[in-house]
Design an enzyme around this catalytic site. Sequence first.
Site, mmCIF file in Angstrom:
data_model
loop_
_atom_site.group_PDB
_atom_site.id
_atom_site.type_symbol
_atom_site.label_atom_id
_atom_site.label_comp_id
_atom_site.label_asym_id
_atom_site.label_seq_id
_atom_site.Cartn_x
_atom_site.Cartn_y
_atom_site.Cartn_z
ATOM 1 N N SER A 108 82.042 -74.657 -12.561
ATOM 2 C CA SER A 108 81.189 -74.032 -13.617
ATOM 3 C C SER A 108 81.784 -74.563 -14.991
ATOM 4 C CB SER A 108 81.380 -72.661 -13.451
ATOM 5 O OG SER A 108 80.918 -71.844 -14.482
ATOM 6 N N SER A 109 80.842 -74.468 -15.914
ATOM 7 C CA SER A 109 81.151 -74.703 -17.306
ATOM 8 C C SER A 109 82.080 -73.976 -17.978
ATOM 9 C CB SER A 109 79.970 -75.041 -18.108
ATOM 10 O OG SER A 109 79.185 -73.976 -17.901
ATOM 11 N N CYS A 110 82.390 -72.721 -17.273
ATOM 12 C CA CYS A 110 83.264 -71.747 -17.920
ATOM 13 C C CYS A 110 84.595 -72.127 -17.759
ATOM 14 C CB CYS A 110 82.658 -70.422 -17.627
ATOM 15 S SG CYS A 110 83.266 -70.050 -15.751
ATOM 16 N N TYR A 137 86.907 -65.574 -13.276
ATOM 17 C CA TYR A 137 86.157 -66.412 -12.469
ATOM 18 C C TYR A 137 86.609 -67.976 -12.947
ATOM 19 C CZ TYR A 137 81.848 -68.889 -10.888
ATOM 20 O OH TYR A 137 80.646 -69.772 -10.526
ATOM 21 N N LYS A 141 88.204 -71.067 -10.219
ATOM 22 C CA LYS A 141 87.312 -72.150 -9.977
ATOM 23 C C LYS A 141 88.408 -73.129 -10.379
ATOM 24 C CE LYS A 141 83.362 -71.031 -8.507
ATOM 25 N NZ LYS A 141 82.944 -71.651 -7.307
ATOM 26 N N HIS A 180 72.642 -63.280 -14.421
ATOM 27 C CA HIS A 180 72.725 -64.023 -15.335
ATOM 28 C C HIS A 180 71.699 -63.887 -16.303
ATOM 29 C CE1 HIS A 180 75.370 -66.383 -12.536
ATOM 30 N NE2 HIS A 180 76.090 -66.814 -13.802
HETATM 31 O O1 GFB Z 1 74.200 -65.983 -18.314
HETATM 32 P P1 GFB Z 1 75.223 -64.959 -18.920
HETATM 33 O O2 GFB Z 1 75.355 -63.855 -18.401
HETATM 34 O O3 GFB Z 1 76.736 -65.717 -18.913
HETATM 35 O O4 GFB Z 1 75.009 -64.732 -20.565
HETATM 36 P P2 GFB Z 1 77.414 -66.840 -19.725
HETATM 37 C C1 GFB Z 1 74.609 -65.694 -21.615
HETATM 38 C C2 GFB Z 1 74.103 -65.079 -22.751
HETATM 39 O O5 GFB Z 1 72.736 -64.204 -22.772
HETATM 40 C C3 GFB Z 1 75.090 -64.178 -23.473
HETATM 41 C C4 GFB Z 1 73.136 -63.207 -23.315
HETATM 42 O O6 GFB Z 1 75.093 -64.286 -24.895
HETATM 43 C C5 GFB Z 1 74.747 -62.765 -23.355
HETATM 44 O O7 GFB Z 1 74.779 -61.967 -24.535
HETATM 45 N N1 GFB Z 1 72.264 -62.047 -22.840
HETATM 46 C C6 GFB Z 1 71.117 -61.493 -23.546
HETATM 47 C C7 GFB Z 1 72.143 -61.580 -21.495
HETATM 48 N N2 GFB Z 1 70.297 -60.887 -22.738
HETATM 49 C C8 GFB Z 1 71.066 -60.577 -21.583
HETATM 50 C C9 GFB Z 1 70.847 -60.223 -20.257
HETATM 51 O O8 GFB Z 1 69.992 -59.353 -20.091
HETATM 52 N N3 GFB Z 1 71.510 -60.406 -19.296
HETATM 53 C C10 GFB Z 1 72.482 -61.288 -19.321
HETATM 54 N N4 GFB Z 1 73.397 -61.769 -18.286
HETATM 55 N N5 GFB Z 1 72.976 -61.955 -20.441
HETATM 56 C C11 GFB Z 1 78.358 -67.317 -17.479
HETATM 57 C C12 GFB Z 1 79.548 -66.668 -16.697
HETATM 58 O O9 GFB Z 1 78.420 -67.069 -18.767
HETATM 59 O O10 GFB Z 1 78.296 -68.636 -17.147
HETATM 60 C C13 GFB Z 1 79.651 -66.951 -15.456
HETATM 61 O O11 GFB Z 1 79.687 -65.311 -16.770
HETATM 62 C C14 GFB Z 1 79.199 -68.667 -15.103
HETATM 63 O O12 GFB Z 1 80.977 -66.890 -15.058
HETATM 64 C C15 GFB Z 1 78.139 -68.868 -16.197
HETATM 65 O O13 GFB Z 1 80.398 -69.389 -15.447
HETATM 66 C C16 GFB Z 1 77.867 -70.530 -16.297
HETATM 67 O O14 GFB Z 1 76.691 -67.939 -19.899
HETATM 68 O O15 GFB Z 1 77.937 -66.187 -20.766
#
Ligand code: GFB
Length: 314
Positions: A108-110, A137, A141, A180
């Site tokens: 993952s890119s994280c 996580y 990875k 996500h």
């Molecule tokens: O997709 P996401 O949960 O993961 O969140 P990451 C991306 C962005 O969306 C953050 C905003 O800035 C959140 O604050 N966001 C806005 C929301 N509304 C929502 C919502 O309703 N749900 C969610 N989930 N986010 C992930 C990692 O990070 O990246 C994983 O947690 C994985 O481990 C993935 O590596 C690639 O992009 O922040």
Amino acid sequence: MDINARIYVAGHRGLVGSALVRRLEAEGANNLILRTHQELELTNQNEVEQFFHAEKPEYVFLAAAQVGGIHANSTYPARFIHDNLAIQTNVIHNAWKQGTKKLLFLGSSCIYPRDCPQPIKEEYLMTGPLEPTNESYAIAKIAGLKMCQAYRKQYGFETICAMPTNLYGPGDNFDPENSHVVPGLIRRFHEAKLENAPEVVIWGSGEPLRELLHVDDLADALLLLMRHYDDEAIVNVGTGREVSISRLASLIAETTDYQGNMHFDTSRPDGTQRKLLDTPWLSARNWTAKIDLPFGLAETYRSFCNDFRLPAGR
Ligand code: GFB
């Protein structure tokens, strides 16, 4: 990779695994090895050992993982580090032991440092501190990709480590809290429309940028890698295009035909500000993602309505 080889897709019910199965079957694969979570517990060492001993897959796509969005990652760090370390350790070790020809591991890119220069080159790995919301996580990875590289170095086991950017598409997890951003917002906007709610809450400031890759494009890139990549270096997979969370929310409002307002809840975390991937290997082969975001969102929304038997947006 011969399409009729014994190909095991670990995690075939998940977002990535199901896209891989769609793509492999479309190419005529007729020897896929698939096990549901109920049939095979990948965190269980004995079960995985017996499975590989009996099935001896020639190619393995390791798409099984404990995944989730920013909230799930920061709420369940123990589950994320334990399950991912266990799954990948069991699968990589037993694939090697039973003579698998090639294994593709998904990261993952994280895994990259929180504040690294953009676009992110593969060589930036382990050059700085990680984003705290998904550290467990990411550490799992990183351990997985290092294990793949170690098995290649010591045993000559052909492993490939692909690092995709943020993914979305049909078959995603649409849980309101643990998913996500794309599935989380699709669900929230859809429900707000049905309830005539005056506003939808978006987590964070709306300012972070994300690179979103449709999972069918990912499956295309993964097959290319399985067929043609043979190096220990990790490989990024992305689109090269970024979108802000606020713009993404507007696109999802259009997709779901929601007419109300958006409220940004800054008490919820933003996570990493940017994580745009540099993709030299794919670019050198003229590979590009084909599914644009508005089209991909519309298709994902349709699949959400179908899967949950909900009335569609438009
Ligand atoms: O997709 P996401 O949960 O993961 O969140 P990451 C991306 C962005 O969306 C953050 C905003 O800035 C959140 O604050 N966001 C806005 C929301 N509304 C929502 C919502 O309703 N749900 C969610 N989930 N986010 C992930 C990692 O990070 O990246 C994983 O947690 C994985 O481990 C993935 O590596 C690639 O992009 O922040």
